[in-house]
Every structure is written in structure tokens, then in C-alpha cells.
Design a protein around this motif. Structure first.
Motif, PDB file in Angstrom:
ATOM      1  N   SER A  15       6.171  -3.298  13.342  1.00 40.61           N
ATOM      2  CA  SER A  15       6.019  -4.561  12.621  1.00 40.61           C
ATOM      3  C   SER A  15       5.415  -4.379  11.239  1.00 40.61           C
ATOM      4  N   SER A  16       4.938  -3.169  10.922  1.00 38.39           N
ATOM      5  CA  SER A  16       4.344  -2.913   9.604  1.00 38.39           C
ATOM      6  C   SER A  16       5.351  -2.295   8.633  1.00 38.39           C
ATOM      7  N   MET A  17       6.619  -2.223   9.024  1.00 32.75           N
ATOM      8  CA  MET A  17       7.622  -1.575   8.186  1.00 32.75           C
ATOM      9  C   MET A  17       7.728  -2.204   6.806  1.00 32.75           C
ATOM     10  N   ALA A  18       7.721  -3.532   6.721  1.00 38.50           N
ATOM     11  CA  ALA A  18       7.865  -4.199   5.429  1.00 38.50           C
ATOM     12  C   ALA A  18       6.703  -3.867   4.500  1.00 38.50           C
ATOM     13  N   LEU A  54       2.358  -2.316  -8.874  1.00 38.19           N
ATOM     14  CA  LEU A  54       3.717  -2.634  -8.434  1.00 38.19           C
ATOM     15  C   LEU A  54       3.770  -2.849  -6.921  1.00 38.19           C
ATOM     16  N   ALA A  55       3.039  -1.998  -6.179  1.00 36.90           N
ATOM     17  CA  ALA A  55       3.012  -2.164  -4.720  1.00 36.90           C
ATOM     18  C   ALA A  55       2.382  -3.492  -4.345  1.00 36.90           C
ATOM     19  N   LEU A  56       1.288  -3.855  -5.010  1.00 39.30           N
ATOM     20  CA  LEU A  56       0.628  -5.128  -4.722  1.00 39.30           C
ATOM     21  C   LEU A  56       1.539  -6.305  -5.024  1.00 39.30           C
ATOM     22  N   PHE A  57       2.292  -6.215  -6.115  1.00 31.48           N
ATOM     23  CA  PHE A  57       3.232  -7.285  -6.453  1.00 31.48           C
ATOM     24  C   PHE A  57       4.267  -7.473  -5.338  1.00 31.48           C
ATOM     25  N   LEU A  58       4.822  -6.365  -4.861  1.00 30.63           N
ATOM     26  CA  LEU A  58       5.823  -6.460  -3.793  1.00 30.63           C
ATOM     27  C   LEU A  58       5.206  -6.969  -2.492  1.00 30.63           C
ATOM     28  N   VAL A  59       3.969  -6.548  -2.216  1.00 32.70           N
ATOM     29  CA  VAL A  59       3.277  -7.050  -1.025  1.00 32.70           C
ATOM     30  C   VAL A  59       3.068  -8.559  -1.116  1.00 32.70           C
ATOM     31  N   MET A  60       2.694  -9.040  -2.293  1.00 33.64           N
ATOM     32  CA  MET A  60       2.485 -10.478  -2.478  1.00 33.64           C
ATOM     33  C   MET A  60       3.796 -11.243  -2.327  1.00 33.64           C
ATOM     34  N   VAL A  61       4.903 -10.656  -2.797  1.00 37.51           N
ATOM     35  CA  VAL A  61       6.207 -11.297  -2.616  1.00 37.51           C
ATOM     36  C   VAL A  61       6.521 -11.443  -1.130  1.00 37.51           C
ATOM     37  N   LEU A  62       6.278 -10.383  -0.365  1.00 42.63           N
ATOM     38  CA  LEU A  62       6.525 -10.438   1.071  1.00 42.63           C
ATOM     39  C   LEU A  62       5.613 -11.450   1.752  1.00 42.63           C
ATOM     40  N   ALA A  63       4.345 -11.476   1.334  1.00 42.49           N
ATOM     41  CA  ALA A  63       3.397 -12.411   1.942  1.00 42.49           C
ATOM     42  C   ALA A  63       3.796 -13.854   1.670  1.00 42.49           C
ATOM     43  N   LEU A 103       7.965   1.575  -2.291  1.00 40.91           N
ATOM     44  CA  LEU A 103       8.776   1.193  -3.450  1.00 40.91           C
ATOM     45  C   LEU A 103       7.925   1.071  -4.709  1.00 40.91           C
ATOM     46  N   GLY A 104       6.689   0.624  -4.561  1.00 43.26           N
ATOM     47  CA  GLY A 104       5.800   0.567  -5.720  1.00 43.26           C
ATOM     48  C   GLY A 104       5.530   1.947  -6.293  1.00 43.26           C
TER      49      GLY A 104
END
Length: 381
Positions: free
Chosen positions: A328-331, A126-135, A338-339
Motif C-alpha cells: 500500500s506504500s507503492m505510490a 520535487l518528491a514532496l510536490f509529488l507526495v502532496m499531489v497524491l495526498a 520520481l523526485g
């Protein structure tokens, strides 16, 4: 003594296999002995019965706090031929409780699959999915946003996602607890029962080993460590929940929107709760790794450790997010946190958290039941 031995051998012959039958066999031996009657609520509740139905065993199993005191005091514990090991037998029945009363029923099998690897894989996935969305949106690294989480993920989106997941968990656990309560009705609610049950829950009364010195962990030595780590975990969780409730009140009622100052009530509650959810689960994992195998069901250790790991990861990532929310690493930290939170919510109804729900229900049952007349004593009189 001969009568006790005859009863034990007869109970062994009558046992038809299965965790409930084995636990019932051991309870019948304990009911004849009664040496541990003052140790915890299990044994006085036991004395109100001559035989033990399936519902009785689920009730007694969830009254058991697995403190280990009765195992170390028992003259019929292994290697005795009667092989009485109440903590282990009750732990095995509790596992059946979770599966039998699960809602939806088909999901009961998830209790046996909810191991450490599954929990961590869910959180990381789940964390990786959200990271990919942000990227994909170019927001993975950004200019400092002054801790404004909602500039990364909209408030209403987070409420919808996590509200639905938490709502599902609450619904599933509530239905399971209702089924558990109906399985064995203790009688009408008596005055004072709910208050005493609440006291037992909040103070972990029955983790004192029956004498106030605590549990037996890996040896005969008594320790209050398990009780204290449970308190840190429980109250840490409740403080984090209180932080969320206060923040919701601020947002919808007082029209005060996040981010909140470090000295604000939501942040103070969340920080204290997060510390509790670091120290408590770390201590419980340490005890879990050291505890003697006779004190529980080895097959449940992956589920136990999965829940501990998710609590710890949720707290660790939450505190890290608070510490570096103005960078700058907050997101990136927010996505990871959240994941972990989503994985915790999704596994709540089908993991170790269920034991808290059923234990609270069992303690309430006991405090209602012990206020009722004991039919066995009335019959004897």
C-alpha cells in the motif's frame, strides 16, 4: 638541469594568473622534464606542443583522469618552489571547461552552485510536490495495485515530463561537447581512432596510474579501488538506461505493458544496474572523503558529492520501489523515486556528469591526434 630551472622561473614570471595560466606554467615545466611521459595520455599529448593555448589546456585537462600518479612521482611537486601539481591544476581548468562550454552560456554559473545541499533540496522538493499531489487526490496510501505504477501517474504524463527533462539534458551536453570539439581540432578522423577511444572509455585505461597498479588516493600507496567504483557506477548507469530502453521497446513495439515480472529483462537489468549504482557511488564518496586535498580542486567537492548523492538516492529509492511495489506504500515510494530521478535529469547538464562527456570527447581527440604526424619532430628532423 640549469636550463630546466631557468625555464620554470621564466614561466612563473610570464604567468598572468588564472587557472589556465597556472596549468600552462606547469605544463611547460613538465614539457622540459618529461619524466611522466608514459603515465597517461596527457603527457604524450603535451609533447606535441611548445606553448599551450586556452583550447589546448581545456583539451589536456579533460584528458587527465586525476589518478595522482604524476604528483607522487614529481620531483618538483610542493613544497618545491616550482610547485608542480598537475592533478590539481587540471581539475581547476576542467571546472572552467564546464562553465565556458555550457549551453545556454548563462547557465555556466550553475556548475559552481550545484552543491550537495542544492541537489538534495531539489530532489526532496520535487518528491514532496509529488507526495502532496497524491495526498490531495487521496492516493498516498492505497490498496495494493500489483506494482502498476501507471495507476498512480499516467504513462503519457511520465513520458512527457521525464522525456522533456532528459531531452534537454542531452541537447545541452551535446552542444557543449560540440563547442569543446571545435575549440581544438585534432585533424581528420583516422581509421581505428574511434575504436581505440571507445576501448579507453569502457576500460578506464588511464585510471591505472601509468603502470597498471591503480591510482594514488590519500598516500603513495597504489589502489584500483577508484577504477572499480567508477566501473560499477558507469555500468550500473548503463544497465539502468538499458532497462528503460527495453521497457520502451516492450511497451511501444511488443505491446507488453508494465508491470513486468521479476524475471523479465527490464527488471533484471534495472536491478543489476541499481545495485551497481549503490555500491559504485558509495565507494566513490568514501574515496572522495579520504582523498588528499592536493589531488584535486577542493571547491569542486560539493559538486562531486551532489552527483554521487543523487545517483545513490535514485538507485536506493528505485530498489525500494521494486521491493515494495505490491504494498500500500507503492505510490509514496514512487513519488519519492520520481523526485530523485527528475532532480538527477535537471542537474545532469550542469553538474559532475559533464566530466564524462568532455572526457570522452578528449579521449577521441587524443586518439585522432596521435595518428597525425608530430610537427615538432618533423621540424627537428
Amino acid at each position: 638541469m640549469q636550463q630546466l630551472e631557468d625555464l620554470a622561473r621564466e614561466a612563473v614570471q610570464l604567468a598572468q594568473g588564472g587557472f589556465e595560466a597556472e596549468a600552462s606554467r606547469q605544463m611547460q615545466i613538465c614539457n622540459a622534464c618529461r619524466y611522466c611521459e608514459s603515465f597517461c595520455a596527457v603527457f604524450p599529448a603535451m609533447t606535441r606542443r611548445l606553448d599551450f593555448t586556452s583550447a589546448d589546456m581545456h583539451y589536456l585537462a579533460n584528458l587527465c583522469h586525476n589518478c595522482g600518479a604524476c604528483l607522487h612521482a614529481c620531483q618538483y611537486a610542493p613544497p618545491h618552489e616550482f610547485a608542480v601539481n598537475i592533478p590539481q591544476a587540471m581539475a581547476q581548468v576542467r571546472s572552467d571547461t564546464y562553465a565556458q562550454y555550457a549551453w545556454p552560456r548563462a547557465f555556466g554559473a550553475l556548475y559552481r552552485r550545484n552543491g550537495l545541499v542544492f541537489a538534495l533540496a531539489t530532489a526532496l522538493g520535487l518528491a514532496l510536490f509529488l507526495v502532496m499531489v497524491l495526498a490531495s487526490r487521496g492516493q498516498l496510501l492505497h490498496e495494493p495495485l500489483a506494482g502498476n505504477f501507471y495507476a498512480v501517474f499516467p504513462h503519457n504524463l511520465l513520458v512527457a515530463m521525464f522525456g522533456a527533462a532528459f531531452g534537454w539534458a542531452v541537447l545541452a551536453l551535446a552542444i557543449g561537447a560540440t563547442r569543446f570539439w571545435r575549440g581544438h581540432s585534432p585533424g581528420p578522423m583516422e581509421r581505428g581512432a574511434a575504436g581505440e577511444a571507445l576501448k579507453n572509455i569502457l576500460t578506464l585505461t588511464y585510471l591505472d596510474g601509468g603502470h597498471g597498479d591503480g591510482c594514488n588516493e590519500e598516500s603513495d600507496r597504489f589502489t584500483l579501488a577508484r577504477r572499480r567504483f567508477h566501473h560499477l557506477t558507469f555500468y550500473g548507469f548503463m544497465l539502468c538506461f538499458a532497462s528503460t530502453c527495453v521497457a520502451t521497446l516492450y511497451h511501444y513495439v511488443l505491446n507488453l505493458h508494465a508491470p513486468y515480472a521479476l524475471g523479465s529483462l527490464p527488471v533484471i537489468l534495472g536491478t543489476l544496474g541499481g545495485i551497481g549504482l549503490l555500491v559504485g557511488p558509495a565507494g566513490l564518496l568514501w574515496l572522495n572523503l579520504r582523498r588528499a586535498p592536493q589531488h584535486g580542486d577542493a571547491k569542486q567537492k560539493p559538486m562531486d558529492r551532489a552527483f554521487i548523492a543523487l545517483l545513490f538516492a535514485t538507485s536506493l529509492t528505485g530498489l525500494a520501489l521494486l521491493a515494495w511495489r505490491d504494498t500500500s506504500s507503492m505510490a509514496l515510494l514512487l513519488a519519492v523515486h520520481l523526485g530523485c530521478v527528475m532532480a538527477l535529469f535537471l542537474t545532469l547538464p550542469y553538474g559532475k556528469f559533464a566530466h564524462a562527456v568532455y572526457r570522452c570527447a578528449a579521449l577521441l581527440k587524443w586518439n585522432v591526434e596521435k595518428r597525425q604526424p608530430n610537427r615538432l619532430q618533423l621540424g627537428a628532423d
